[in-house]
Scaffold this active site. Structure first.
Site, mmCIF file in Angstrom:
data_model
loop_
_atom_site.group_PDB
_atom_site.id
_atom_site.type_symbol
_atom_site.label_atom_id
_atom_site.label_comp_id
_atom_site.label_asym_id
_atom_site.label_seq_id
_atom_site.Cartn_x
_atom_site.Cartn_y
_atom_site.Cartn_z
ATOM 1 N N ARG A 1 0.761 -1.306 -0.028
ATOM 2 C CA ARG A 1 0.036 0.003 -0.099
ATOM 3 C C ARG A 1 0.996 1.213 -0.101
ATOM 4 O O ARG A 1 0.384 2.254 0.545
ATOM 5 C CB ARG A 1 -0.984 0.029 1.013
ATOM 6 C CG ARG A 1 -2.049 -1.041 1.388
ATOM 7 C CD ARG A 1 -2.834 -1.038 0.072
ATOM 8 N NE ARG A 1 -3.984 -2.128 0.403
ATOM 9 C CZ ARG A 1 -4.036 -3.272 -0.239
ATOM 10 N NH1 ARG A 1 -2.983 -3.809 -0.725
ATOM 11 N NH2 ARG A 1 -5.042 -3.866 0.157
ATOM 12 N N GLU B 1 -5.010 3.995 5.708
ATOM 13 C CA GLU B 1 -4.766 4.010 4.665
ATOM 14 C C GLU B 1 -5.302 4.975 3.596
ATOM 15 O O GLU B 1 -4.763 5.368 2.553
ATOM 16 C CB GLU B 1 -5.082 2.378 4.031
ATOM 17 C CG GLU B 1 -4.996 2.031 2.995
ATOM 18 C CD GLU B 1 -5.844 1.162 2.015
ATOM 19 O OE1 GLU B 1 -6.783 1.565 1.518
ATOM 20 O OE2 GLU B 1 -5.474 -0.032 2.114
ATOM 21 N N SER C 1 -10.855 -0.688 3.096
ATOM 22 C CA SER C 1 -10.161 -0.679 4.467
ATOM 23 C C SER C 1 -9.586 0.776 4.786
ATOM 24 O O SER C 1 -8.753 1.432 4.295
ATOM 25 C CB SER C 1 -8.712 -1.510 4.310
ATOM 26 O OG SER C 1 -8.819 -3.158 3.893
#
Ligand code: FAD
Ligand code: EPU
Length: 338
Positions: free
Chosen positions: A164, A334, A238
């Protein structure tokens, strides 16, 4: 090119948050983008590029120009006996790209079926799902350098992809607009069915010799059963990353919680499931006013309707603190907070 003033951003973010942009415009190619960047009406304003708005949380109005990326195109730029190099415009919907590759029998993207958003944002956080990341099939991308209007080519190493993570999320943030991405796909796909419930889902369907389409369908079914559809319940997937911690930290947690979800992450490191930590800290299904934590997946914060970005951001801060107090582990957001 039309420039809209005082534009409503609610239709452009999957959290369904109400926020305004001082100006909003769309671009379909590099010339239109250059024109917008030089437009006297937008001079001096901060600019932000938006794809599908599926990884942003607006905590305030945007005091500048929001530029919607709609660059089209899906072209085979090279091929040999084993591979095909497919160049996708940054405005192509990610899932449409995946469906195109599955329909042609080109392997590599099928495990990333149904990830929301557009191609141009995918390198930003090196999107991933079901054991596969964008970097695995990435060949090259082209991006416009905002300060001088040149088009720069980035090869894989230049992008500094991680879990990520990428150059574009760090030093390159706001300095480059990704215009297209080229993927190297396999004409003789090796299917990856070992991750999560893919094999189970295939078995349930009585499939013993799966095709690319079967794997894609299985991933779509699993994702649809776990993750809320943003058209029904506002969310950005998420909200936090899964934290990577020293193995000793995982061992300490395991001593009290033998069921902790933890996976090896190389060199004495372990990746913990943030969803597990958040659930054990008591947040799963939490609901307050118009916002909360998804009842089936604690890693997903949701807008039940009428939440502000600030509400959701503040909730995420409470969760961060609570997981820290309970487990001594620091989560990292995130989602891009605006
Ligand atoms: P946006 O939200 O529009 O933008 C994200 C960031 O990228 C912003 O900072 C924006 O300024 C920047 N940006 C966008 N386009 C460009 C460009 N062309 N050039 C430079 N910067 C740009 N992610 C995963 O990795 N795996 C998953 O499994 C996954 N599942 C999800 C499930 C759901 C239900 C949802 C809502 C989200 C999920 N996500 C997942 C997150 C999201 O889909 C990805 O991060 C996706 O790549 C975001 O694309 P977007 O076009 O919506 O980006
Ligand atoms: N878990 C819990 N409680 C929860 C949620 C999860 O205990 O409420 C446990 C599960 O039981 C499982 C583990 O956590 O043992 C992992 O859960 P899951 O398989 O649902 O995946 P995840 O780690 O929560 C990651 C990605 C997703 C991606 C899936 C599938 C991150 C931050 N998230 O989720 O990506 O789709 O794996 O590969 O890495 C996204 O980035 O937005 C996203 C949705």
């Amino acid at each position: 090119m039309d420039i809209l003033r005082d534009a409503d951003l609610k239709p452009f973010n999957t959290f369904g948050i109400t926020a305004k942009a001082e100006a909003l415009a769309r671009f379909r190619d590099v010339d239109q983008l250059r024109t917008l960047l030089a437009a006297p009406e937008l001079a001096g304003m901060p600019r932000m590029i938006l794809g599908g708005g599926s990884n942003v949380l607006f905590t305030r109005d945007w005091p500048g120009a929001m530029l919607l990326n709609e660059v089209p195109g899906l072209d085979v730029v090279r091929e040999d006996d084993d591979h095909v190099w497919l160049k996708a415009g940054a405005g192509v919907v990610w899932h449409d790209l995946v469906m195109h590759t599955v329909a042609h029998g080109w392997g590599g993207l099928e495990n990333m079926s149904l990830i929301p958003g557009k191609v141009g944002a995918a390198p930003m956080q090196n999107i991933g799902a079901y054991g596969v990341e964008l970097k695995d099939t990435f060949d090259v991308l082209e991006a416009l350098k905002v300060d001088d209007g040149t088009v720069v080519t980035f090869r894989k190493d230049d992008c500094r992809f991680g879990y990520r993570e990428s150059y574009f999320k760090r030093e390159g943030r706001d300095r480059f607009v990704i215009l297209n991405v080229t993927f190297c796909l396999s004409k003789h796909p090796v299917l990856n069915t070992s991750y999560g419930n893919i094999a189970q889902e295939l078995a349930k369907r009585g499939i013993t010799a799966p095709t690319l389409r079967d794997v894609s369908d299985a991933v779509i079914a699993i994702r649809s059963s776990k993750l809320p559809d943003p058209r029904v319940l506002g969310n950005a997937g998420s909200f936090f990353k899964n934290p990577v911690v020293p193995a000793a930290v995982a061992d300490r947690i395991r001593a009290h919680h033998p069921d902790v979800s933890a996976y090896p992450a190389g060199e004495g490191q372990v990746k913990l499931a943030a969803g597990w930590l958040i659930e054990k800290a008591g947040w799963k299904g939490f609901r307050e006013d118009g916002y909360g934590v998804h009842k089936d997946q604690a890693l997903v914060l949701v807008n039940h309707g009428g939440a502000t970005g600030r509400n959701i951001f503040d909730l995420s801060t409470r969760i961060l603190r609570s997981v820290h107090e309970r487990f001594g582990v620091d989560l990292e957001r995130e989602v891009n907070i605006i």
